[in-house]
Every structure is written in C-alpha cells, then in structure tokens.
Design a protein around this motif. Structure first.
Motif, PDB file in Angstrom:
ATOM      1  N   LYS A 214       0.801  -1.219   0.000  1.00 20.09           N
ATOM      2  CA  LYS A 214       0.000   0.000   0.000  1.00 20.09           C
ATOM      3  C   LYS A 214       0.837   1.273   0.000  1.00 20.09           C
ATOM      4  O   LYS A 214       0.331   2.345  -0.338  1.00 20.09           O
ATOM      5  N   ALA A 215       2.110   1.179   0.381  1.00 18.31           N
ATOM      6  CA  ALA A 215       2.991   2.348   0.305  1.00 18.31           C
ATOM      7  C   ALA A 215       3.257   2.677  -1.158  1.00 18.31           C
ATOM      8  O   ALA A 215       3.492   1.785  -1.985  1.00 18.31           O
ATOM      9  N   ALA A 216       3.201   3.973  -1.498  1.00 15.36           N
ATOM     10  CA  ALA A 216       3.332   4.388  -2.894  1.00 15.36           C
ATOM     11  C   ALA A 216       4.635   3.906  -3.524  1.00 15.36           C
ATOM     12  O   ALA A 216       4.658   3.506  -4.696  1.00 15.36           O
ATOM     13  N   GLU A 217       5.716   3.924  -2.740  1.00 13.26           N
ATOM     14  CA  GLU A 217       7.012   3.555  -3.308  1.00 13.26           C
ATOM     15  C   GLU A 217       7.142   2.049  -3.547  1.00 13.26           C
ATOM     16  O   GLU A 217       8.051   1.600  -4.247  1.00 13.26           O
ATOM     17  N   LEU A 218       6.227   1.245  -2.987  1.00  7.99           N
ATOM     18  CA  LEU A 218       6.290  -0.207  -3.159  1.00  7.99           C
ATOM     19  C   LEU A 218       5.231  -0.731  -4.126  1.00  7.99           C
ATOM     20  O   LEU A 218       5.303  -1.874  -4.568  1.00  7.99           O
ATOM     21  N   PHE A 219       4.256   0.101  -4.450  1.00  2.47           N
ATOM     22  CA  PHE A 219       3.089  -0.364  -5.214  1.00  2.47           C
ATOM     23  C   PHE A 219       3.480  -0.928  -6.570  1.00  2.47           C
ATOM     24  O   PHE A 219       3.072  -2.037  -6.935  1.00  2.47           O
ATOM     25  N   LEU A 220       4.268  -0.191  -7.358  1.00  2.00           N
ATOM     26  CA  LEU A 220       4.593  -0.642  -8.719  1.00  2.00           C
ATOM     27  C   LEU A 220       5.393  -1.935  -8.700  1.00  2.00           C
ATOM     28  O   LEU A 220       5.200  -2.806  -9.562  1.00  2.00           O
ATOM     29  N   GLY A 221       6.282  -2.077  -7.718  1.00  2.00           N
ATOM     30  CA  GLY A 221       7.040  -3.330  -7.598  1.00  2.00           C
ATOM     31  C   GLY A 221       6.122  -4.506  -7.321  1.00  2.00           C
ATOM     32  O   GLY A 221       6.310  -5.605  -7.856  1.00  2.00           O
ATOM     33  N   CYS A 222       5.101  -4.278  -6.492  1.00  4.48           N
ATOM     34  CA  CYS A 222       4.136  -5.337  -6.193  1.00  4.48           C
ATOM     35  C   CYS A 222       3.311  -5.688  -7.420  1.00  4.48           C
ATOM     36  O   CYS A 222       2.968  -6.856  -7.645  1.00  4.48           O
ATOM     37  N   VAL A 223       2.972  -4.679  -8.231  1.00  2.00           N
ATOM     38  CA  VAL A 223       2.232  -4.955  -9.470  1.00  2.00           C
ATOM     39  C   VAL A 223       3.083  -5.826 -10.392  1.00  2.00           C
ATOM     40  O   VAL A 223       2.605  -6.811 -10.963  1.00  2.00           O
ATOM     41  N   ALA A 224       4.355  -5.482 -10.531  1.00  2.00           N
ATOM     42  CA  ALA A 224       5.249  -6.241 -11.409  1.00  2.00           C
ATOM     43  C   ALA A 224       5.448  -7.667 -10.911  1.00  2.00           C
ATOM     44  O   ALA A 224       5.597  -8.598 -11.717  1.00  2.00           O
ATOM     45  N   ILE A 246      -5.632  -6.517 -14.384  1.00  2.00           N
ATOM     46  CA  ILE A 246      -4.242  -6.079 -14.208  1.00  2.00           C
ATOM     47  C   ILE A 246      -3.362  -7.209 -14.706  1.00  2.00           C
ATOM     48  O   ILE A 246      -3.495  -8.351 -14.268  1.00  2.00           O
ATOM     49  N   ALA A 247      -2.465  -6.909 -15.635  1.00  2.00           N
ATOM     50  CA  ALA A 247      -1.595  -7.934 -16.223  1.00  2.00           C
ATOM     51  C   ALA A 247      -0.144  -7.630 -15.876  1.00  2.00           C
ATOM     52  O   ALA A 247       0.419  -6.634 -16.327  1.00  2.00           O
ATOM     53  N   ALA A 248       0.462  -8.497 -15.052  1.00  2.00           N
ATOM     54  CA  ALA A 248       1.871  -8.308 -14.679  1.00  2.00           C
ATOM     55  C   ALA A 248       2.809  -8.762 -15.791  1.00  2.00           C
ATOM     56  O   ALA A 248       3.922  -8.252 -15.913  1.00  2.00           O
ATOM     57  N   ALA A 249       2.371  -9.710 -16.600  1.00  2.00           N
ATOM     58  CA  ALA A 249       3.201 -10.240 -17.690  1.00  2.00           C
ATOM     59  C   ALA A 249       2.419 -10.149 -18.992  1.00  2.00           C
ATOM     60  O   ALA A 249       1.190 -10.263 -19.006  1.00  2.00           O
ATOM     61  N   PRO A 250       3.132  -9.934 -20.108  1.00  2.00           N
ATOM     62  CA  PRO A 250       4.571  -9.667 -20.186  1.00  2.00           C
ATOM     63  C   PRO A 250       4.899  -8.266 -19.679  1.00  2.00           C
ATOM     64  O   PRO A 250       4.043  -7.380 -19.727  1.00  2.00           O
ATOM     65  N   PRO A 251       6.139  -8.092 -19.162  1.00  2.00           N
ATOM     66  CA  PRO A 251       6.503  -6.764 -18.646  1.00  2.00           C
ATOM     67  C   PRO A 251       6.583  -5.751 -19.785  1.00  2.00           C
ATOM     68  O   PRO A 251       6.846  -6.130 -20.931  1.00  2.00           O
ATOM     69  N   PRO A 252       6.381  -4.463 -19.481  1.00  2.00           N
ATOM     70  CA  PRO A 252       5.982  -3.926 -18.183  1.00  2.00           C
ATOM     71  C   PRO A 252       4.515  -4.200 -17.896  1.00  2.00           C
ATOM     72  O   PRO A 252       3.746  -4.483 -18.820  1.00  2.00           O
ATOM     73  N   PRO A 253       4.103  -4.125 -16.624  1.00  2.00           N
ATOM     74  CA  PRO A 253       2.700  -4.385 -16.282  1.00  2.00           C
ATOM     75  C   PRO A 253       1.761  -3.432 -17.022  1.00  2.00           C
ATOM     76  O   PRO A 253       2.090  -2.275 -17.260  1.00  2.00           O
ATOM     77  N   THR A 254       0.584  -3.948 -17.364  1.00  2.00           N
ATOM     78  CA  THR A 254      -0.394  -3.153 -18.108  1.00  2.00           C
ATOM     79  C   THR A 254      -1.791  -3.397 -17.555  1.00  2.00           C
ATOM     80  O   THR A 254      -2.013  -4.305 -16.752  1.00  2.00           O
TER      81      THR A 254
END
Length: 262
Positions: A214-224, A246-254
C-alpha cells in the motif's frame, strides 16, 4: 447551469479510496479465516472460521460496490465543476469589449476513437483503424491498431486483434499507465468507470492490494511481482464478454480490457 449555484457534490476520492482499502483488508482477513492462520488460529473452531469467511466476503462486496460508486460520483462531480467553471468564464468574457478578430489556422483534429465491430473481416477492421487516423500493423502473428475502440479508456490505449475464419473474434485493449502509483490507480479507475458507463455494473469483480504493497514507493514493484491483482468481468446479452484485468506479464505491467464474441 446557474454559474452562481454552489455545487454540493464532493470531488474528493478519499472515501472510495478508503473503501478500496477496506476491500483489501477484508480479503486479507478472509484468507486468514479460510486458512486458519493469523487471528484465526487453528484453535478457533472451523464453524466460527466459516462464518468469518462469509462475513468478510460480504464486506468485500459491500465496500467494493461502495468504492465503485464513490469513484463514479466523484468523477461526475468533477465534470460538473469543470462545466460550471467553463460557463462562468464564458459569461465573463461576453461582458468584455470585443477584441480585434484574428484568424488563425485550426489545429488538426485528434483521431476519433476506433469502433471495431466483432465479426468484421480483416480488411474491414484495418480500414476502420486507418479511417480514424490510427496506424494498422501486422507483425509476428499479431494484428494491432494504435487506437482504442471506444471513448473513455486512458490516453495511449492500443488494440490487439484476433481473427477466426477471417472474422474478428476478440479485441484486447492495452493501457500502459504512468510509472507512478497515483498514475496507475487513476488509469485503472478511469478504465473501470468507462466500462461501467458502457456496460453497467460488472457481474464479477475482485481487486486485492496486500498491506505490504500500500505504500506508494512499493506499489509498482508489487504490481510487477503479481502481488497486486484484480479483475472485473461483464457478460452481455448478445453473447459478448468483457474483462478488465491487471496484467503483470509480459513486462511492463499493463491494464488490459478484452472483448470477445460468444
């Protein structure tokens, strides 16, 4: 619209954001109850855990519906405020002395959203894409249109098309959100609201954001990493189905919106 009227609606998304957090919290506790871990340790009777699972599922449904409605109302309120401000400025400008008229070339209009119809031939789909001012490409077995098929999806959405017996059988719209937590959340909300306006409330909806993400700086890493998950789906009367995910693969998440025929 009276430009002197104070609009009583609230543009803030604080409450739907809190509802979204409550959905995630209920999901965590439901998982604990189902597995007998955390606050629902093994010494808690199974019947009690089953009841807790039901309670948390109901909580997820309640807060999820509230969050969707809250985002929708906040978006409509924002549009109303913007419209009122435009009218106010128009009234003010009409009272000013007329300035000398200067003719300037009109800018080229932006491409209109593409309306790709399932069942169309490959040639018809390509012509529709190009007629709207977008680019059509074929490569590596994938057919693409650089524009989205209807208004409302975040800017920059593109389309990948699938054909069966030379007829369009599925379209997947790909949204690549900004690389920040707020941009991601806004793009996902914008896509879901666009689909709700077009197809109504989804029959199925599930989004999960673990506490650790839930922390903003960790959110994108969790999505990936696939820790942040979510999807919503619609089954239409004409046999078509629509899925937002939400699609983590293929990268980048989309963010992906898939429309398929029956």
């Amino acid at each position: 619209m009276d430009t002197t009227t104070n609009l009583s609606c609230d543009k803030s998304v604080l409450w739907p954001v809190l509802d979204s957090i409550d959905v995630a919290g209920n999901a965590v506790y439901m998982a604990m109850a189902a597995s007998g871990s955390g606050v629902y340790a093994e010494d808690v009777p199974p019947d009690t855990r089953d009841i807790a699972v039901g309670v948390h599922v109901a909580g997820m449904a309640l807060y999820g519906a509230s969050a969707i409605y809250g985002y929708y109302v906040a978006d409509e309120c924002k549009r109303a405020h913007e419209r009122q401000e435009q009218l106010r400025k128009a009234e003010e400008s009409s009272e000013e002395p007329l300035a000398p008229v200067r003719i300037v070339p009109s800018p080229s209009p932006a491409p209109e959203p593409v309306e790709l119809a399932l069942g169309a031939s490959r040639e018809e789909a390509a012509a529709t894409c190009r007629r709207a001012g977008h680019e059509w490409s074929e490569g590596e077995g994938v057919l693409r249109c650089s524009g989205a098929p209807f208004a409302g999806l975040p800017p920059g959405a593109s389309a990948e098309l699938e054909f069966a017996e030379d007829r369009l059988s599925a379209v997947e719209f790909i949204v690549r959100p900004p690389e920040d937590a707020q941009g991601w959340a806004s793009a996902l909300r914008e896509a879901e609201i666009a689909l709700i306006r077009r197809y109504g409330k989804p029959q199925q909806r599930s989004f999960a954001v673990p506490d650790e993400c839930k922390a903003a700086e960790l959110f994108l890493g969790c999505v990936a990493d696939g820790k942040v998950t979510g999807s919503a789906s619609w089954s239409l009367a004409d046999g078509r189905s629509v899925t937002l995910a939400i699609a983590a693969a293929p990268p980048p998440p989309t963010i992906r919106v898939r429309l398929t025929a029956d």
